[in-house]
Design a protein around this motif. Structure first.
Motif, short mmCIF file in Angstrom:
data_model
loop_
_atom_site.label_atom_id
_atom_site.label_comp_id
_atom_site.label_asym_id
_atom_site.label_seq_id
_atom_site.Cartn_x
_atom_site.Cartn_y
_atom_site.Cartn_z
N LYS A 39 -7.34 -10.22 0.98
CA LYS A 39 -8.20 -9.02 1.09
C LYS A 39 -7.45 -7.80 0.53
CE LYS A 39 -11.00 -6.77 4.64
NZ LYS A 39 -10.32 -5.76 5.42
N THR A 40 -6.17 -7.65 0.94
CA THR A 40 -5.38 -6.50 0.45
C THR A 40 -5.24 -6.55 -1.07
OG1 THR A 40 -4.10 -6.66 2.48
CG2 THR A 40 -3.15 -5.31 0.73
N THR A 41 -4.99 -7.75 -1.61
CA THR A 41 -4.83 -7.89 -3.06
C THR A 41 -6.11 -7.46 -3.78
OG1 THR A 41 -3.43 -9.81 -2.61
CG2 THR A 41 -4.14 -9.51 -4.88
N SER B 127 0.85 -1.19 0.00
CA SER B 127 0.00 0.00 0.00
C SER B 127 0.89 1.24 0.00
CB SER B 127 -0.89 0.03 1.23
OG SER B 127 -1.68 -1.14 1.25
N GLU C 51 -8.52 -5.56 -2.63
CA GLU C 51 -8.77 -4.10 -2.43
C GLU C 51 -7.89 -3.28 -3.37
OE1 GLU C 51 -10.09 -4.30 2.26
OE2 GLU C 51 -8.10 -3.51 1.76
N TYR D 39 1.06 -16.05 0.17
CA TYR D 39 -0.25 -16.45 0.71
C TYR D 39 -0.17 -17.80 1.44
CZ TYR D 39 -1.58 -12.91 -2.68
OH TYR D 39 -1.68 -11.75 -3.40
N THR E 43 -1.98 -17.90 8.76
CA THR E 43 -2.38 -16.82 9.68
C THR E 43 -2.44 -15.47 8.95
OG1 THR E 43 -0.10 -16.37 10.35
CG2 THR E 43 -1.32 -17.99 11.66
N LYS E 44 -1.81 -15.39 7.76
CA LYS E 44 -1.81 -14.09 7.05
C LYS E 44 -2.59 -14.16 5.74
CE LYS E 44 2.60 -12.65 8.98
NZ LYS E 44 3.99 -12.99 8.87
N ARG E 45 -2.95 -15.40 5.36
CA ARG E 45 -3.53 -15.57 4.02
C ARG E 45 -4.76 -14.69 3.77
NH1 ARG E 45 -5.08 -21.17 3.51
NH2 ARG E 45 -2.89 -21.60 3.23
N ASP E 46 -5.73 -14.74 4.68
CA ASP E 46 -6.99 -14.03 4.43
C ASP E 46 -6.76 -12.53 4.31
OD1 ASP E 46 -8.21 -16.40 4.45
OD2 ASP E 46 -9.12 -16.22 6.43
N GLN E 47 -5.89 -11.99 5.19
CA GLN E 47 -5.60 -10.56 5.15
C GLN E 47 -4.92 -10.19 3.81
OE1 GLN E 47 -6.60 -8.06 7.11
NE2 GLN E 47 -5.64 -6.78 5.52
N ARG E 48 -4.02 -11.05 3.36
CA ARG E 48 -3.29 -10.75 2.11
C ARG E 48 -4.21 -10.85 0.89
NH1 ARG E 48 2.79 -12.93 3.56
NH2 ARG E 48 3.24 -11.05 4.75
#
Ligand code: F6P
Length: 352
Positions: free
Chosen positions: A89-91, A46, A93, A78, A82-87
């Motif tokens: 989401k960021t992709t 970002s 967005e 990915y 533990t970080k997959r869903d957030q990453r």
């Protein structure tokens, strides 16, 4: 439409030819293209890192090696649950922020597995297969393979003359990970005498006997092509640590040199071809293949046929659904492949 492109995984000759085809055919049809920087990494940051791609950015890149967008093969961002869903989401967005209607992902097996994951998560994706290893599912050829084969072909030819002058065994270690396509095709094209691939575990005594038979026929040298992922019967592939502490395949050539020297008594030298196979200008076939893949990717994008992976089957480029394909699995040479039969029929020894 606003079309995004990214190149992921190890680079190879022909990526720029594909980028040019996507940009040129999109602009010709009145659409806009942006390039995401450094694989999908550019969409994970970002603000996202990208560049608008205009005609003048791609006009002269058909013949250029590498990728003007940069790439990354340092792992799957990915993969950590533990970080997959957030990453993801960021992709998504960031893709929305950039106004992307579709993302064309030019990548190898790891990158295509990520593309399939993002497609499932709702990103409109079209995948284009590339890698010098030719180990992607469902496609006969990947972008970059033909160029690498040609470099191996030339290297075998060059080793042959020096091997002959010195009555030596010359071993050429080539890339390809767990698949022997580069070794088999490059060795066949260059006229190698022994080709060792990961799909067939080799026996040194049998290779030595084959080299001995050549001597009985009055030929006192041999050129051996060994794939980096090949190994002896009952053994495991050789790995070593790169300077940056990454586990990489390599070392089988030097090990084989020791055992073959012991078994034959012949002077033996090793060449590790390495990243030369990934660099430089693409072959004519790769330029054409990359162009066809690029044009087809835009065609499918305009039809909104998302979640699609392109493949060369026979002489046609076909659009397949990611669903039903096992992305992330590496293709190996079938032992029934007629390249194997042809090699053995003309006396090339495959270590068995
Ligand atoms: O997948 C392409 C490839 O060149 C393989 O043939 C090789 O094992 C690997 O990449 C090398 O990776 P790196 O560029 O990280 O050394």
């Amino acid at each position: 439409m606003k079309i995004g492109i990214c190149t992921g995984g190890g680079d190879c000759p022909g990526l720029n030819a594909a980028i040019k085809a996507i940009v040129a055919s999109s602009i010709q049809q009145g659409h806009e293209v942006i390039g995401i920087r450094d694989s999908l990494t550019g969409l994970l940051e970002s603000p996202p890192r990208y560049q608008t791609l205009l005609w003048n950015h791609v006009d002269d890149i058909l013949t250029r090696g590498g990728t003007i967008l940069g790439t990354d093969n340092s792992g799957n961002p990915y993969s950590d649950p533990t970080k997959r869903d957030q990453r993801i989401k960021t992709t998504l967005e960031n893709a929305k922020l950039l106004g992307l209607d579709v993302l064309i992902v030019i990548g190898g097996e790891g990158t295509q597995a990520i593309a399939a994951l993002l497609s499932d998560a709702g990103l409109p994706v079209i995948g284009v297969p590339k890698t010098i290893d030719n180990d992607l599912p469902a496609t006969d050829k990947t972008i970059g393979f033909d160029s690498a084969v040609d470099i191996v072909r030339e290297s075998v030819e060059r080793l042959q003359s020096t091997a002959e002058s010195h009555d030596r065994i010359m071993i050429l270690e080539v890339m390809g990970r767990d698949s022997g396509y580069i070794a088999l095709h490059g060795g066949l094209a260059g006229g190698a005498n022994v080709i060792l691939i990961p799909e067939i575990q080799f026996e040194v005594s049998k290779i030595a006997a084959a080299i001995d038979l050549r001597k009985k026929r009055g030929i006192h040298y041999s050129v051996v092509v060994v794939a980096e992922g090949a190994c002896g019967k009952g053994e495991s592939p050789f790995y070593m640590k790169s300077a940056d502490q990454k586990e990489v395949l390599g070392g089988v050539g030097n090990q084989l040199a020791k055992t073959l020297h012991k078994a034959t008594g012949m002077e033996t030298r090793v060449t590790v071809l390495g990243h030369v196979q990934r660099g430089g200008s693409p072959s004519a076939n790769d330029r054409i293949l990359a162009t066809r893949f690029g044009v087809k990717a835009v065609e499918e994008a305009l039809k909104q046929n998302f979640g699609t992976y392109l493949a060369l089957q026979g002489s046609s480029i076909v659009a397949l659904s990611y669903k039903g394909l096992k992305m992330g699995e590496r293709k190996q040479i079938s032992l029934q492949d007629d390249h194997i039969t042809s090699a053995e029929r003309i006396g090339i020894h495959l270590g068995r």
